[in-house]
Write an enzyme that holds these catalytic residues in place. Sequence first.
Site, PDB file in Angstrom:
ATOM      1  N   LYS A   1      42.985  47.844  70.495  1.00 39.74           N
ATOM      2  CA  LYS A   1      44.300  47.176  70.487  1.00 39.74           C
ATOM      3  C   LYS A   1      44.227  45.737  70.974  1.00 39.74           C
ATOM      4  O   LYS A   1      44.934  44.873  70.480  1.00 39.74           O
ATOM      5  CB  LYS A   1      45.308  47.960  71.311  1.00 39.74           C
ATOM      6  CG  LYS A   1      44.887  48.273  72.744  1.00 39.74           C
ATOM      7  CD  LYS A   1      44.465  49.698  72.909  1.00 39.74           C
ATOM      8  CE  LYS A   1      43.658  49.912  74.158  1.00 39.74           C
ATOM      9  NZ  LYS A   1      43.828  51.228  74.738  1.00 39.74           N
TER      10      LYS A   1
ATOM     11  N   ILE B   1      49.256  59.233  66.570  1.00 42.77           N
ATOM     12  CA  ILE B   1      50.496  59.111  65.773  1.00 42.77           C
ATOM     13  C   ILE B   1      50.242  58.152  64.601  1.00 42.77           C
ATOM     14  O   ILE B   1      49.833  57.014  64.829  1.00 42.77           O
ATOM     15  CB  ILE B   1      51.661  58.520  66.618  1.00 42.77           C
ATOM     16  CG1 ILE B   1      51.834  59.280  67.935  1.00 42.77           C
ATOM     17  CG2 ILE B   1      52.950  58.492  65.821  1.00 42.77           C
ATOM     18  CD1 ILE B   1      52.844  58.619  68.883  1.00 42.77           C
TER      19      ILE B   1
ATOM     20  N   LYS C   1      49.998  46.661  72.286  1.00 40.89           N
ATOM     21  CA  LYS C   1      50.488  47.583  71.255  1.00 40.89           C
ATOM     22  C   LYS C   1      51.829  47.131  70.670  1.00 40.89           C
ATOM     23  O   LYS C   1      52.030  47.187  69.454  1.00 40.89           O
ATOM     24  CB  LYS C   1      50.588  48.994  71.843  1.00 40.89           C
ATOM     25  CG  LYS C   1      49.194  49.569  72.160  1.00 40.89           C
ATOM     26  CD  LYS C   1      49.287  50.793  73.040  1.00 40.89           C
ATOM     27  CE  LYS C   1      47.909  51.411  73.297  1.00 40.89           C
ATOM     28  NZ  LYS C   1      47.951  52.422  74.368  1.00 40.89           N
TER      29      LYS C   1
ATOM     30  N   VAL D   1      36.252  57.317  72.999  1.00 37.82           N
ATOM     31  CA  VAL D   1      36.713  57.402  71.609  1.00 37.82           C
ATOM     32  C   VAL D   1      35.538  57.487  70.633  1.00 37.82           C
ATOM     33  O   VAL D   1      35.495  58.352  69.744  1.00 37.82           O
ATOM     34  CB  VAL D   1      37.630  56.194  71.288  1.00 37.82           C
ATOM     35  CG1 VAL D   1      37.964  56.134  69.818  1.00 37.82           C
ATOM     36  CG2 VAL D   1      38.905  56.271  72.125  1.00 37.82           C
TER      37      VAL D   1
ATOM     38  N   ASP E   1      48.214  46.772  78.392  1.00 38.34           N
ATOM     39  CA  ASP E   1      47.878  47.619  77.244  1.00 38.34           C
ATOM     40  C   ASP E   1      49.111  47.816  76.342  1.00 38.34           C
ATOM     41  O   ASP E   1      49.013  47.741  75.112  1.00 38.34           O
ATOM     42  CB  ASP E   1      47.373  48.970  77.777  1.00 38.34           C
ATOM     43  CG  ASP E   1      47.034  49.949  76.684  1.00 38.34           C
ATOM     44  OD1 ASP E   1      45.927  49.863  76.129  1.00 38.34           O
ATOM     45  OD2 ASP E   1      47.888  50.806  76.361  1.00 38.34           O
TER      46      ASP E   1
END
Length: 329
Positions: free
Chosen positions: A96, A127, A196, A7, A192
């Site tokens: 996250k 998103i 979220k 990232v 994960d």
Amino acid sequence: VLGAGTVGSALIGRLIDDRSIGSGSGLDLAVRRIAVKHISKKRPFDLPGLVTDQAEWVVNDPSIDVVVEAIGGVEPAGDLLLAAIEAGKPVITANKELVATRGAEILEASRWSGVPFLYEAAVGGGIPIIRALVESLSSEKITRLVGVLNGTTNYILSAMTAQGTSFRSALEKATELGYAEPDPSDDISGRDTAFKISILARVAMGARVPPWEVATDGISGLTETDIEQASAEDRVWKLIGRAEQTDESVTVSVRPELLDREHPLAAIGGVTNAVMVEGPAIGQLIFSGPGAGGEATATALIGDLVQAMSRPRVRPGARRRPPRILLHR
Ligand code: HSE
């Protein structure tokens, strides 16, 4: 920029390749420093003068205006972000685990000092779901959130269903494409997704359900036979994060669910994520898009960067007064 993995590197690449990013908002965004753990590791960018292994120097450097964290994990990322806020620098993160476990504390520090803390990239990749919940849907009492929130497991389940790919080779491909966590058991186990959905439940419902209190089950119990049987019944397995609010409580869970083909989330395939949001006035909304991968996540980080730096700034360290609401002059 703290961290130059999938990232962080995608973000750095975008900011270097396109110096016009942010110019529409009057910003001149330039990468000033990149903090990494292993300074000699080969990177997809060639900026030797900017790379350091001293992240503390970056957050305290007075010539740096804003910090983006893409290290992952709770520490040292959390303390670095708090130090950046203390130094008056807005912070943007894709992390996250950090937002789910220390988000309330960091938000408190950010509100106290008037320094933005934004984390759109932490949920659902590209998103814009956090901004939609915080701003566009702020008047709505959200009763239900149902999401496909992990790109890796959705990629695996889709490949197993559509092409009969084995679990192992689908996971290898997801890793190669930069979707999986450094330790992919975080994806497979549902951990994960728990981070979220815990974040979404707080943002949408004000619920403090830390990830360790989310009833979590991953996809490792699903066999190829389960998947074939579901297909034969015209159904499909999805790893679903779910938060439901009643007048009394909020229930949050992560588990594989068997969806009928007509279900709005059944067609969400590959790395795509989707979040179904329900409330009394809006009925049902569905947000979907690329849920993992450097480029999509970098787009979310850049959106936050532009938002944070376009806001009127409060003097660092100044405690913000509650706003006075003037109904009549
Ligand atoms: N490993 C995560 C996923 C990355 O597959 O969704 C994006 O959070």
